[in-house]
Design a protein around this motif. Sequence first.
Motif, PDB file in Angstrom:
ATOM      1  N   ALA A   1     -61.116  34.535  11.289  1.00 25.94           N
ATOM      2  CA  ALA A   1     -61.791  34.047  10.080  1.00 25.94           C
ATOM      3  C   ALA A   1     -62.994  34.912   9.727  1.00 25.94           C
ATOM      4  CB  ALA A   1     -62.225  32.589  10.283  1.00 25.94           C
ATOM      5  N   LEU A   2     -63.810  35.239  10.718  1.00 25.82           N
ATOM      6  CA  LEU A   2     -65.008  36.049  10.469  1.00 25.82           C
ATOM      7  C   LEU A   2     -64.652  37.465  10.035  1.00 25.82           C
ATOM      8  CD1 LEU A   2     -67.185  34.848  13.482  1.00 25.82           C
ATOM      9  CD2 LEU A   2     -67.507  34.257  11.064  1.00 25.82           C
ATOM     10  N   HIS A   3     -63.610  38.021  10.615  1.00 27.02           N
ATOM     11  CA  HIS A   3     -63.237  39.388  10.246  1.00 27.02           C
ATOM     12  C   HIS A   3     -62.570  39.446   8.878  1.00 27.02           C
ATOM     13  CE1 HIS A   3     -64.282  40.424  14.379  1.00 27.02           C
ATOM     14  NE2 HIS A   3     -64.386  41.658  13.917  1.00 27.02           N
ATOM     15  N   LEU A   4     -61.794  38.427   8.534  1.00 26.03           N
ATOM     16  CA  LEU A   4     -61.284  38.355   7.157  1.00 26.03           C
ATOM     17  C   LEU A   4     -62.444  38.336   6.166  1.00 26.03           C
ATOM     18  CD1 LEU A   4     -58.390  35.731   6.731  1.00 26.03           C
ATOM     19  CD2 LEU A   4     -58.307  38.187   6.284  1.00 26.03           C
ATOM     20  N   ALA A   5     -63.390  37.441   6.415  1.00 25.82           N
ATOM     21  CA  ALA A   5     -64.532  37.312   5.514  1.00 25.82           C
ATOM     22  C   ALA A   5     -65.333  38.605   5.440  1.00 25.82           C
ATOM     23  CB  ALA A   5     -65.427  36.154   5.980  1.00 25.82           C
ATOM     24  N   GLY A   6     -65.574  39.221   6.599  1.00 22.22           N
ATOM     25  CA  GLY A   6     -66.350  40.453   6.624  1.00 22.22           C
ATOM     26  C   GLY A   6     -65.683  41.590   5.885  1.00 22.22           C
ATOM     27  N   HIS A   7     -64.377  41.721   6.052  1.00 20.18           N
ATOM     28  CA  HIS A   7     -63.652  42.790   5.361  1.00 20.18           C
ATOM     29  C   HIS A   7     -63.735  42.588   3.850  1.00 20.18           C
ATOM     30  CE1 HIS A   7     -60.614  45.913   4.778  1.00 20.18           C
ATOM     31  NE2 HIS A   7     -60.112  45.116   3.848  1.00 20.18           N
TER      32      HIS A   7
ATOM     33  N   THR B   1     -67.404  32.921   1.335  1.00 15.37           N
ATOM     34  CA  THR B   1     -68.052  31.862   2.105  1.00 15.37           C
ATOM     35  C   THR B   1     -67.117  31.442   3.235  1.00 15.37           C
ATOM     36  OG1 THR B   1     -69.271  31.000   0.199  1.00 15.37           O
ATOM     37  CG2 THR B   1     -68.953  29.499   2.060  1.00 15.37           C
ATOM     38  N   VAL B   2     -67.660  31.321   4.433  1.00 20.60           N
ATOM     39  CA  VAL B   2     -66.910  30.791   5.574  1.00 20.60           C
ATOM     40  C   VAL B   2     -67.331  29.350   5.794  1.00 20.60           C
ATOM     41  CG1 VAL B   2     -66.570  30.925   8.074  1.00 20.60           C
ATOM     42  CG2 VAL B   2     -66.575  33.016   6.711  1.00 20.60           C
TER      43      VAL B   2
ATOM     44  N   ARG C   1     -81.042  40.584  13.213  1.00 18.28           N
ATOM     45  CA  ARG C   1     -81.417  41.204  11.934  1.00 18.28           C
ATOM     46  C   ARG C   1     -80.335  42.126  11.375  1.00 18.28           C
ATOM     47  NH1 ARG C   1     -86.805  40.175  11.025  1.00 18.28           N
ATOM     48  NH2 ARG C   1     -88.017  39.553  12.847  1.00 18.28           N
ATOM     49  N   PHE C   2     -79.088  41.741  11.600  1.00 18.22           N
ATOM     50  CA  PHE C   2     -77.987  42.473  10.967  1.00 18.22           C
ATOM     51  C   PHE C   2     -77.857  42.019   9.513  1.00 18.22           C
ATOM     52  CE2 PHE C   2     -76.163  42.443  15.452  1.00 18.22           C
ATOM     53  CZ  PHE C   2     -76.564  43.742  15.716  1.00 18.22           C
ATOM     54  N   GLU C   3     -77.276  42.875   8.718  1.00 22.90           N
ATOM     55  CA  GLU C   3     -77.090  42.574   7.301  1.00 22.90           C
ATOM     56  C   GLU C   3     -76.272  41.293   7.123  1.00 22.90           C
ATOM     57  OE1 GLU C   3     -74.842  44.543   3.389  1.00 22.90           O
ATOM     58  OE2 GLU C   3     -74.684  45.472   5.376  1.00 22.90           O
ATOM     59  N   ARG C   4     -76.685  40.465   6.187  1.00 19.37           N
ATOM     60  CA  ARG C   4     -75.937  39.247   5.886  1.00 19.37           C
ATOM     61  C   ARG C   4     -74.800  39.604   4.930  1.00 19.37           C
ATOM     62  NH1 ARG C   4     -75.857  35.062   2.053  1.00 19.37           N
ATOM     63  NH2 ARG C   4     -75.565  32.954   2.903  1.00 19.37           N
ATOM     64  N   LEU C   5     -73.583  39.493   5.406  1.00 22.22           N
ATOM     65  CA  LEU C   5     -72.427  39.873   4.596  1.00 22.22           C
ATOM     66  C   LEU C   5     -71.874  38.696   3.800  1.00 22.22           C
ATOM     67  CD1 LEU C   5     -70.495  42.100   7.188  1.00 22.22           C
ATOM     68  CD2 LEU C   5     -71.828  42.872   5.205  1.00 22.22           C
ATOM     69  N   PHE C   6     -71.949  37.489   4.374  1.00 25.61           N
ATOM     70  CA  PHE C   6     -71.387  36.303   3.736  1.00 25.61           C
ATOM     71  C   PHE C   6     -72.069  35.073   4.315  1.00 25.61           C
ATOM     72  CE2 PHE C   6     -68.679  37.755   7.215  1.00 25.61           C
ATOM     73  CZ  PHE C   6     -68.696  36.666   8.072  1.00 25.61           C
TER      74      PHE C   6
ATOM     75  N   VAL D   1     -62.832  31.697  -0.021  1.00 20.55           N
ATOM     76  CA  VAL D   1     -63.399  30.782   0.972  1.00 20.55           C
ATOM     77  C   VAL D   1     -62.477  30.817   2.182  1.00 20.55           C
ATOM     78  CG1 VAL D   1     -63.893  28.370   1.539  1.00 20.55           C
ATOM     79  CG2 VAL D   1     -64.520  29.280  -0.710  1.00 20.55           C
ATOM     80  N   VAL D   2     -63.056  31.016   3.360  1.00 20.91           N
ATOM     81  CA  VAL D   2     -62.285  31.071   4.605  1.00 20.91           C
ATOM     82  C   VAL D   2     -62.689  29.886   5.465  1.00 20.91           C
ATOM     83  CG1 VAL D   2     -61.686  32.445   6.636  1.00 20.91           C
ATOM     84  CG2 VAL D   2     -62.232  33.595   4.469  1.00 20.91           C
ATOM     85  N   VAL D   3     -61.717  29.066   5.837  1.00 17.51           N
ATOM     86  CA  VAL D   3     -61.980  27.855   6.618  1.00 17.51           C
ATOM     87  C   VAL D   3     -61.559  28.083   8.065  1.00 17.51           C
ATOM     88  CG1 VAL D   3     -61.516  25.382   6.875  1.00 17.51           C
ATOM     89  CG2 VAL D   3     -61.579  26.423   4.577  1.00 17.51           C
ATOM     90  N   ASP D   4     -62.512  27.907   8.976  1.00 13.80           N
ATOM     91  CA  ASP D   4     -62.225  27.955  10.414  1.00 13.80           C
ATOM     92  C   ASP D   4     -62.074  26.517  10.887  1.00 13.80           C
ATOM     93  OD1 ASP D   4     -62.017  28.615  13.094  1.00 13.80           O
ATOM     94  OD2 ASP D   4     -64.175  28.883  13.368  1.00 13.80           O
TER      95      ASP D   4
END
Length: 212
Positions: A18-24, A33-34, A54-59, A83-86
């Motif tokens: 889920a996180l990698h789908l959202a990040g890509h 949004t996750v 302090r990494f960049e906020r991607l989503f 929207v990605v639902v975990d």
Amino acid sequence: MIVALLNQKGDVGKTTLALHLAGHWARQGKRVTVIDADPQGTALDWSEQRARCRFERLFGVIGLARDTLHREAPELARDADHVVVDAPPRIAALLRSALLAADIVLVPVQPSPLDGWSSAEMLALIAEARIFRPALVARFVLNRCPARTIIVRDTAQSLVDHDPPALTARISQRVIFANAARTGQLVFEQRSCGASAGEVAAFAAETERLAP
């Protein structure tokens, strides 16, 4: 588009996918949004770790572990491209709500004989959801695949004529995914990520092509 990752069985890699789908998708400029619908809050923990480092906020990651998800997720989707639902394992009410919210359902599984992980209950929940959502698209995702093993080939072949079938894209078993979960990063933010990042890209592209 709302994509839900779910399986009655735990520890199959739903949160990582889920996180990698959202990040890509976020790196492609999409608004993503996750929804962390798992009471364990693993996606939220990852997001908090990312903020601490302090990494960049991607989503954005929102905690929404309740069975009103099918009413609330479409509202969130109005302000997002994806929207990605975990979703959690073993909580039928939440799984049903996630199924009713989703346009696409992805069921992560690890390679094994078909009767080992294709639970009748999970398939029954998908069939039940399709009564209310006839256009619901469902696919298995082969995850944590060991390299060059017969069982991966045999599992993929067994799903060719299955309903639901499996995505062509597969995600391999690699330490880099575990490091990403631990550090609040994603694989494409780490060194030597070429093969893993390529698999995620193929997975995301194939999922996006399923959009109704």
